[in-house]
Design a protein around this motif. Structure first.
Motif, PDB file in Angstrom:
ATOM      1  N   GLU A 173      -3.248   5.267   7.331  1.00 63.82           N
ATOM      2  CA  GLU A 173      -4.115   4.104   7.407  1.00 63.82           C
ATOM      3  C   GLU A 173      -3.620   3.108   6.372  1.00 63.82           C
ATOM      4  N   ALA A 174      -3.783   1.824   6.647  1.00 64.28           N
ATOM      5  CA  ALA A 174      -3.368   0.787   5.708  1.00 64.28           C
ATOM      6  C   ALA A 174      -4.540  -0.150   5.481  1.00 64.28           C
ATOM      7  N   LYS A 175      -4.770  -0.496   4.224  1.00 62.67           N
ATOM      8  CA  LYS A 175      -5.893  -1.380   3.904  1.00 62.67           C
ATOM      9  C   LYS A 175      -5.665  -2.104   2.585  1.00 62.67           C
ATOM     10  N   VAL A 176      -6.435  -3.159   2.410  1.00 61.24           N
ATOM     11  CA  VAL A 176      -6.421  -3.913   1.157  1.00 61.24           C
ATOM     12  C   VAL A 176      -7.508  -3.348   0.251  1.00 61.24           C
ATOM     13  N   VAL A 177      -7.108  -2.981  -0.954  1.00 61.00           N
ATOM     14  CA  VAL A 177      -8.013  -2.521  -2.007  1.00 61.00           C
ATOM     15  C   VAL A 177      -7.502  -3.159  -3.292  1.00 61.00           C
ATOM     16  N   SER A 178      -8.179  -4.142  -3.785  1.00 62.10           N
ATOM     17  CA  SER A 178      -7.711  -4.870  -4.963  1.00 62.10           C
ATOM     18  C   SER A 178      -8.271  -4.266  -6.248  1.00 62.10           C
ATOM     19  N   ALA A 179      -7.395  -4.002  -7.195  1.00 62.54           N
ATOM     20  CA  ALA A 179      -7.826  -3.477  -8.493  1.00 62.54           C
ATOM     21  C   ALA A 179      -8.688  -4.485  -9.232  1.00 62.54           C
TER      22      ALA A 179
END
Length: 163
Positions: free
Chosen positions: A32-38
């Protein structure tokens, strides 16, 4: 169910990080690919990292540019292997990202790959190699991939000057 999670800090990282996805797809590994911003979604980062194992994720590939905190922060919140991919930045061409990811403190490990697309592709390959320890079909796909690379080189050994 995804075996590998590919996360990145921004959609602008996808052109680089999709090389990891393409490698995993070629080798038959679910992802799966997703945006997760620190920095922009820190609570989402913690929730993602802390629940990844129970969701069946076995390896996390985290791409980040600039300050590049994403791989290290994920590693701080999970026992799953994390591979960090430095994404080229406009200011320092990815060197800042590389140094941010590779300089982890003792006790919080992040495997760090090369800057850019080659590093992302190799992160996909490395994640597949981890999965292949338990899955013979993935192991066989990796062996076939490596043999194909060898055959390509062997068929193109002779170089000549153009007239």
């Amino acid at each position: 169910m995804a075996q590998v999670a590919i996360v990145m800090g921004s959609t602008s990282d996808w052109p680089t990080m999709q090389k990891a996805a393409l490698m995993l797809k070629e080798l038959g590994v679910s992802f799966e690919a997703k945006v997760v911003s620190a920095h922009r979604t820190p609570n989402l980062l913690v929730e993602f990292a802390e629940t990844a194992a129970e969701k069946g994720i076995q390896v996390i590939i985290a791409g980040a540019g600039g300050a590049a905190h994403l791989p290290g922060m994920i590693a701080a919140h999970t026992h799953i292997p994390v591979f960090g991919c430095p994404v080229r930045s406009s200011q320092l061409n990815g060197l800042d990202s590389l140094l941010s990811i590779v300089q982890m403190p003792k006790g919080v490990a992040v495997g760090t790959l090369a800057i850019g697309e080659a590093g992302a592709a190799n992160a996909g390959l490395l994640a597949a190699q981890v999965i292949a320890l338990q899955e013979p079909a993935v192991r066989d796909a990796i062996i076939a991939f490596r043999n194909k690379q060898t055959d390509t080189v062997m068929q193109n050994q002779t170089l000549e000057l153009d007239d």
